[in-house]
Design a protein around this motif. Structure first.
Motif, PDB file in Angstrom:
ATOM      1  N   VAL A 116       0.877  -1.169   0.000  1.00 51.17           N
ATOM      2  CA  VAL A 116       0.000   0.000   0.000  1.00 51.17           C
ATOM      3  C   VAL A 116       0.916   1.221   0.000  1.00 51.17           C
ATOM      4  N   VAL A 117       0.831   2.035  -1.034  1.00 46.85           N
ATOM      5  CA  VAL A 117       1.765   3.141  -1.222  1.00 46.85           C
ATOM      6  C   VAL A 117       1.505   4.240  -0.198  1.00 46.85           C
ATOM      7  N   SER A 118       2.594   4.729   0.402  1.00 48.94           N
ATOM      8  CA  SER A 118       2.532   5.837   1.351  1.00 48.94           C
ATOM      9  C   SER A 118       2.856   7.141   0.647  1.00 48.94           C
ATOM     10  N   PRO A 119       2.484   8.286   1.236  1.00 50.28           N
ATOM     11  CA  PRO A 119       2.796   9.571   0.609  1.00 50.28           C
ATOM     12  C   PRO A 119       4.288   9.864   0.622  1.00 50.28           C
ATOM     13  N   GLY A 120       4.718  10.700  -0.314  1.00 46.66           N
ATOM     14  CA  GLY A 120       6.119  11.096  -0.371  1.00 46.66           C
ATOM     15  C   GLY A 120       6.848  10.406  -1.509  1.00 46.66           C
ATOM     16  N   LYS A 121       7.720  11.147  -2.173  1.00 49.94           N
ATOM     17  CA  LYS A 121       8.421  10.625  -3.349  1.00 49.94           C
ATOM     18  C   LYS A 121       9.244   9.385  -3.034  1.00 49.94           C
ATOM     19  N   HIS A 122       9.962   9.405  -1.908  1.00 51.64           N
ATOM     20  CA  HIS A 122      10.796   8.246  -1.569  1.00 51.64           C
ATOM     21  C   HIS A 122       9.938   6.995  -1.389  1.00 51.64           C
ATOM     22  N   ASN A 123       8.845   7.107  -0.657  1.00 50.44           N
ATOM     23  CA  ASN A 123       7.971   5.961  -0.418  1.00 50.44           C
ATOM     24  C   ASN A 123       7.353   5.453  -1.718  1.00 50.44           C
ATOM     25  N   GLN A 124       6.937   6.377  -2.574  1.00 46.56           N
ATOM     26  CA  GLN A 124       6.325   5.984  -3.837  1.00 46.56           C
ATOM     27  C   GLN A 124       7.331   5.301  -4.748  1.00 46.56           C
ATOM     28  N   ASP A 125       8.547   5.835  -4.797  1.00 45.34           N
ATOM     29  CA  ASP A 125       9.586   5.200  -5.608  1.00 45.34           C
ATOM     30  C   ASP A 125       9.924   3.810  -5.081  1.00 45.34           C
ATOM     31  N   ARG A 126       9.942   3.658  -3.759  1.00 38.63           N
ATOM     32  CA  ARG A 126      10.257   2.357  -3.171  1.00 38.63           C
ATOM     33  C   ARG A 126       9.261   1.299  -3.633  1.00 38.63           C
ATOM     34  N   ASP A 127       7.964   1.589  -3.527  1.00 38.47           N
ATOM     35  CA  ASP A 127       6.958   0.570  -3.842  1.00 38.47           C
ATOM     36  C   ASP A 127       6.712   0.423  -5.337  1.00 38.47           C
ATOM     37  N   ARG A 128       6.706   1.545  -6.057  1.00 40.01           N
ATOM     38  CA  ARG A 128       6.394   1.494  -7.492  1.00 40.01           C
ATOM     39  C   ARG A 128       7.557   1.008  -8.344  1.00 40.01           C
ATOM     40  N   THR A 129       8.780   1.251  -7.873  1.00 39.24           N
ATOM     41  CA  THR A 129       9.945   0.983  -8.722  1.00 39.24           C
ATOM     42  C   THR A 129      10.907  -0.018  -8.110  1.00 39.24           C
ATOM     43  N   ARG A 130      11.467   0.312  -6.936  1.00 36.38           N
ATOM     44  CA  ARG A 130      12.517  -0.544  -6.391  1.00 36.38           C
ATOM     45  C   ARG A 130      11.982  -1.884  -5.909  1.00 36.38           C
ATOM     46  N   LYS A 131      10.867  -1.882  -5.186  1.00 32.99           N
ATOM     47  CA  LYS A 131      10.310  -3.172  -4.756  1.00 32.99           C
ATOM     48  C   LYS A 131       9.710  -3.933  -5.937  1.00 32.99           C
ATOM     49  N   ARG A 132       9.194  -3.209  -6.899  1.00 31.96           N
ATOM     50  CA  ARG A 132       8.711  -3.880  -8.116  1.00 31.96           C
ATOM     51  C   ARG A 132       9.827  -4.717  -8.728  1.00 31.96           C
ATOM     52  N   ARG A 133      11.031  -4.160  -8.821  1.00 36.30           N
ATOM     53  CA  ARG A 133      12.155  -4.903  -9.371  1.00 36.30           C
ATOM     54  C   ARG A 133      12.581  -6.035  -8.447  1.00 36.30           C
TER      55      ARG A 133
END
Length: 219
Positions: free
Chosen positions: A133-150
């Motif tokens: 579940v994505v949290s607010p903030g660029k770092h949190n969004q990048d973590r879930d949408r991009t880095r954890k996706r990979r």
């Protein structure tokens, strides 16, 4: 709050594949991060993960985050009732000296049989579905949408569900058929809140993520 041990340089292109490090260096980096992660003593309400060459420290999510995570976990538990799989939270998922704490995941009901060698979490190969579940903030969004996706794709986890309040008024993305060598997914289905999105495979195959879990679209 994030404690970074190693990051991709700003100028390095994001190809979706791990950045170039020779095997010996990668092994030493992984071992160093693993030992540092195991030795960490965090304040109450924080947890640490090892994601793409970094130790990432995050606080407990907001009420809206917890509500969505708990809704999906409870719904998964109901759907899986009577079988040998269950929904879990607050557990480390371990893969090759990496550690992640999904907001929910599906694995065997008895996780002890699939614990890693240190007993710190469950091996990723026993996990069939992860939810973030994505949290607010660029770092949190990048973590879930991009880095954890990979990372989840590299681990070969069959299904990744991303519940995102901050994407175009709210979206659910279901990723399946992981391609480990490309650190990505062959099948990606993204739908707005209010739609019904179905898990395509695994023990939770047929499970529907709908408005009862996500709530209405954000304005």
């Amino acid at each position: 709050m994030t404690a970074l041990a190693h990051e991709r340089p700003e100028t390095m292109p994001d190809t979706g594949i791990e950045h170039a490090v020779n095997d010996a260096d990668a092994s030493e980096l992984d071992k160093t991060l693993w030992q540092a992660w195991k030795a960490m003593e965090l304040p109450e309400g924080y947890h640490a993960e090892i994601i793409e060459g970094a130790i990432d420290v995050s606080p407990t999510g907001r009420v809206t985050h917890a509500q969505a995570a708990n809704r999906v976990r409870r719904a998964l538990d109901r759907y899986l009732a009577g079988g040998d799989h269950a929904a879990h939270q607050d557990t480390n998922v371990i893969h090759r000296l990496k550690s992640w704490i999904p907001d929910a995941f599906v694995g065997p009901e008895d996780l002890e049989l699939y614990a890693d060698e240190d007993g710190l979490g469950v091996k990723a190969e026993a996990v069939s579905l992860v939810v973030e579940v994505v949290s607010p903030g660029k770092h949190n969004q990048d973590r879930d949408r991009t880095r954890k996706r990979r990372e989840y794709a590299r681990a070969g986890i069959a299904v990744y569900v991303l519940i995102d309040d901050y994407d175009d008024g709210g979206t659910v993305t279901v990723l399946s058929d992981p391609r480990r060598d490309r650190a990505d997914w062959a099948v990606v289905h993204r739908a707005p809140y209010g739609s019904e999105v179905t898990v395509p495979e695994g023990p939770a195959k047929g499970f529907v993520i709908d408005r009862a879990i996500t709530g209405p679209r954000r304005t």
